[in-house]
Write an enzyme that holds these catalytic residues in place. Structure first.
Site, PDB file in Angstrom:
ATOM      1  N   GLU A   1       0.843  -1.215   0.000  1.00 49.22           N
ATOM      2  CA  GLU A   1       0.000   0.000   0.000  1.00 49.22           C
ATOM      3  C   GLU A   1       0.871   1.255   0.000  1.00 49.22           C
ATOM      4  O   GLU A   1       0.536   2.259   0.637  1.00 49.22           O
ATOM      5  CB  GLU A   1      -1.037  -0.056   1.108  1.00 49.22           C
ATOM      6  CG  GLU A   1      -1.911  -1.301   0.926  1.00 49.22           C
ATOM      7  CD  GLU A   1      -3.257  -1.264   1.571  1.00 49.22           C
ATOM      8  OE1 GLU A   1      -3.767  -0.169   1.832  1.00 49.22           O
ATOM      9  OE2 GLU A   1      -3.805  -2.356   1.797  1.00 49.22           O
TER      10      GLU A   1
HETATM   11  N1  CAA Z   1      -5.215  11.077  -2.860  1.00 51.53           N
HETATM   12  C1  CAA Z   1      -6.051  11.495  -3.848  1.00 51.53           C
HETATM   13  N2  CAA Z   1      -5.609  11.801  -5.087  1.00 51.53           N
HETATM   14  C2  CAA Z   1      -4.279  11.670  -5.315  1.00 51.53           C
HETATM   15  C3  CAA Z   1      -3.385  11.224  -4.341  1.00 51.53           C
HETATM   16  C4  CAA Z   1      -3.888  10.924  -3.064  1.00 51.53           C
HETATM   17  N3  CAA Z   1      -3.113  10.487  -2.078  1.00 51.53           N
HETATM   18  N4  CAA Z   1      -2.145  11.180  -4.891  1.00 51.53           N
HETATM   19  C5  CAA Z   1      -2.266  11.589  -6.155  1.00 51.53           C
HETATM   20  N5  CAA Z   1      -3.559  11.886  -6.417  1.00 51.53           N
HETATM   21  C6  CAA Z   1      -4.123  12.374  -7.673  1.00 51.53           C
HETATM   22  C7  CAA Z   1      -3.554  13.747  -7.998  1.00 51.53           C
HETATM   23  O1  CAA Z   1      -4.334  14.772  -7.414  1.00 51.53           O
HETATM   24  C8  CAA Z   1      -3.630  13.753  -9.508  1.00 51.53           C
HETATM   25  O2  CAA Z   1      -4.947  14.034  -9.925  1.00 51.53           O
HETATM   26  P1  CAA Z   1      -5.270  15.269 -10.933  1.00 51.53           P
HETATM   27  O3  CAA Z   1      -4.418  15.059 -12.149  1.00 51.53           O
HETATM   28  O4  CAA Z   1      -6.735  15.134 -11.171  1.00 51.53           O
HETATM   29  O5  CAA Z   1      -4.871  16.493 -10.194  1.00 51.53           O
HETATM   30  C9  CAA Z   1      -3.369  12.315  -9.876  1.00 51.53           C
HETATM   31  O6  CAA Z   1      -3.700  11.532  -8.745  1.00 51.53           O
HETATM   32  C10 CAA Z   1      -1.945  12.040 -10.295  1.00 51.53           C
HETATM   33  O7  CAA Z   1      -1.125  12.446  -9.236  1.00 51.53           O
HETATM   34  P2  CAA Z   1       0.420  12.663  -9.353  1.00 51.53           P
HETATM   35  O8  CAA Z   1       0.725  13.514 -10.555  1.00 51.53           O
HETATM   36  O9  CAA Z   1       0.845  13.139  -8.033  1.00 51.53           O
HETATM   37  O10 CAA Z   1       0.937  11.200  -9.650  1.00 51.53           O
HETATM   38  P3  CAA Z   1       2.394  10.639  -9.543  1.00 51.53           P
HETATM   39  O11 CAA Z   1       2.592   9.742 -10.707  1.00 51.53           O
HETATM   40  O12 CAA Z   1       3.361  11.730  -9.286  1.00 51.53           O
HETATM   41  O13 CAA Z   1       2.396   9.637  -8.268  1.00 51.53           O
HETATM   42  C11 CAA Z   1       2.057   8.588  -6.210  1.00 51.53           C
HETATM   43  C12 CAA Z   1       1.617   9.646  -7.234  1.00 51.53           C
HETATM   44  C13 CAA Z   1       1.690   9.166  -4.876  1.00 51.53           C
HETATM   45  C14 CAA Z   1       3.537   8.281  -6.252  1.00 51.53           C
HETATM   46  C15 CAA Z   1       1.244   7.313  -6.545  1.00 51.53           C
HETATM   47  O14 CAA Z   1       1.644   6.756  -7.773  1.00 51.53           O
HETATM   48  C16 CAA Z   1       1.295   6.262  -5.476  1.00 51.53           C
HETATM   49  O15 CAA Z   1       0.624   6.386  -4.453  1.00 51.53           O
HETATM   50  N6  CAA Z   1       2.052   5.161  -5.693  1.00 51.53           N
HETATM   51  C17 CAA Z   1       2.076   4.028  -4.802  1.00 51.53           C
HETATM   52  C18 CAA Z   1       1.043   3.030  -5.198  1.00 51.53           C
HETATM   53  C19 CAA Z   1       0.734   2.081  -4.104  1.00 51.53           C
HETATM   54  O16 CAA Z   1       0.533   2.452  -2.953  1.00 51.53           O
HETATM   55  N7  CAA Z   1       0.637   0.796  -4.461  1.00 51.53           N
HETATM   56  C20 CAA Z   1       0.266  -0.196  -3.538  1.00 51.53           C
HETATM   57  C21 CAA Z   1      -0.494  -1.277  -4.224  1.00 51.53           C
HETATM   58  S1  CAA Z   1      -1.954  -1.786  -3.440  1.00 51.53           S
HETATM   59  C22 CAA Z   1      -1.497  -2.948  -2.287  1.00 51.53           C
HETATM   60  O17 CAA Z   1      -0.392  -3.047  -1.857  1.00 51.53           O
HETATM   61  C23 CAA Z   1      -2.662  -3.723  -1.817  1.00 51.53           C
HETATM   62  C24 CAA Z   1      -2.417  -5.003  -1.149  1.00 51.53           C
HETATM   63  O18 CAA Z   1      -2.584  -6.032  -1.768  1.00 51.53           O
HETATM   64  C25 CAA Z   1      -2.118  -5.050   0.309  1.00 51.53           C
END
Ligand code: CAA
Length: 379
Positions: A363
């Site tokens: 996550e």
């Molecule tokens: N909440 C809401 N919206 C968000 C957000 C958040 N925390 N983070 C980004 N966004 C939105 C932004 O507002 C943007 O939207 P708009 O274009 O409409 O403004 C859009 O998402 C894109 O955002 P970014 O340009 O910031 O995207 P980015 O490519 O720079 O990366 C990141 C953002 C935070 C690194 C994201 O890619 C991320 O969280 N990565 C990690 C993914 C992750 O947690 N994976 C886990 C897999 S699930 C798992 O593990 C489940 C399991 O089985 C236990």
């Protein structure tokens, strides 16, 4: 400011504690050794209402708040983090988004069965080349009349083979970047959907983690959640809540290891007195207790903000970042307090130490949490 839990919260905490002791503890070492999913235990968790705690009772949920959810997660994770991650994924990553953004028909068909624990769900975002960089989705869903044709591979999917309902994130228009990503509900058994290899993991070994392959899977358009292009925001919002659940899991792993170390330190004698009477051990216990309490405050705060309808994205990232570091530190120290006994399976703390590590990875890694937090700080 009120640090007091309500009568209802205390009752949930007690019920979860009792369940963990009577139902999860027996066999937890064997399930870890054999990498066996706690199927019957998770089924009972559903019957007791742990699999859809925050869902509206109209959809078979418990109608509880997020504080209740983190209290239950903490208690279950003290004993069996493999069972608790299944619960966390079902509650936070599957039920939450379906309830918030699903159509009435989707809620009737899927949410009711997921919230009651009759079936369990999986959240499918990660791919072989899209873990932290979640926008780089290769899985694609091409519209074809009343269907989408789904192709691609997902990795490290919790509840991978035990789930019946899968929320799959896929690219619907690559030219639009993250705004061309959508989310679909896919059922187990659909033609072209193959459950791939089970991962042989360091920790949470009872948890069922698989890769999934989709080859020309026909997904009805009515199974898209929200508008086309909403999938990335959907996934991010879902993870904001999911991270509260994993933070609570990390807290529980830490607290479980600490409780074992505390009890052991009072029994084990060295140099003529219980080791708890030696300052070297007392300082360890003091540090462990302080770190756990600080983590607990961050976890409760994030849960409280969510319950208040306030922004909790940064608070949940802080809670997960800190609680997972505490889980790692405290479990290592708990093994140390146990000495040689801590290194063998019978005493549970080596398992908790192995389980702790994943809370710094799934996550969103600790590095991802720092990205989310720093964006909030610099806003
Ligand atoms: N909440 C809401 N919206 C968000 C957000 C958040 N925390 N983070 C980004 N966004 C939105 C932004 O507002 C943007 O939207 P708009 O274009 O409409 O403004 C859009 O998402 C894109 O955002 P970014 O340009 O910031 O995207 P980015 O490519 O720079 O990366 C990141 C953002 C935070 C690194 C994201 O890619 C991320 O969280 N990565 C990690 C993914 C992750 O947690 N994976 C886990 C897999 S699930 C798992 O593990 C489940 C399991 O089985 C236990």
């Amino acid at each position: 400011m009120n640090f007091q839990l309500t009568e209802e919260h205390l009752a949930v905490q007690e019920a979860a504690r009792e369940f963990a002791k009577t139902e999860l503890l027996p066999g937890v070492i064997e399930r870890d050794s054999e990498a066996k999913f706690p199927k019957e235990q998770v089924q009972k968790m559903g019957e007791l209402g742990f699999m859809g705690m925050m869902v509206d009772p109209a959809y078979n949920g418990g109608g509880m708040d997020t504080i209740s959810y983190v209290l239950a997660m903490e208690e279950l994770s003290k004993i069996d983090a493999s069972a608790s991650v299944s619960m966390s994924v079902n509650n936070s990553l599957v039920c939450w988004g379906l309830e918030k953004y699903g159509t009435e028909a989707q809620k009737e068909k899927y949410l009711k069965r997921l919230a009651s624990g009759e079936v369990i769900g999986a959240f499918c975002l990660s791919e072989p080349e899209a873990g932290s960089d979640a926008t780089s989705q290769r899985t694609e869903a091409k519209r074809d009349g009343e269907f989408y044709i789904l192709n691609g591979t997902k990795n490290w999917i919790t509840n991978g083979s035990t789930a019946s309902v899968y929320l799959v994130i896929a690219q619907t228009d690559a030219s639009k970047g993250h705004k061309g990503i959508s989310c679909f509900i896919v059922e187990k058994g659909w033609e072209g959907f193959v459950i791939g290899k089970k991962e042989d993991k360091l920790g949470i070994r009872g948890s069922d983690t698989h890769s999934l392959m989709f080859t020309d899977v026909k997904v009805p358009a009515e199974n898209r959640i929200g508008d086309e292009g909403f999938g990335f925001t959907y996934a991010m919002e879902t993870l904001n809540g999911g991270r509260i659940g994993i933070a609570a899991q990390a807290l529980g792993i830490a607290a479980g290891a600490y409780e074992l170390a505390l009890a052991y330190s009072k029994e084990r004698k060295a140099f003529g007195k219980p080791i708890s009477q030696h300052q070297a051990i007392q300082f360890k216990l003091a540090d462990m207790a302080t770190q756990i309490e600080a983590a607990r405050m961050l976890v409760y705060k994030a849960a409280w903000l969510k319950d208040q309808g306030q922004d909790y994205a940064h608070a949940s990232a802080m809670a997960k970042l800190y609680a997972s570091e505490v889980a790692m530190n405290v479990t290592v120290e708990a093994v140390q307090v146990h000495g040689g006994y801590g290194y063998v399976k019978e005493y549970h703390v080596e398992r908790l130490m192995r389980d702790a590590k994943i809370t710094q990875i799934y996550e969103g890694t600790s590095e991802i949490q720092r990205i989310v937090i720093s964006r909030g700080v610099l806003k």
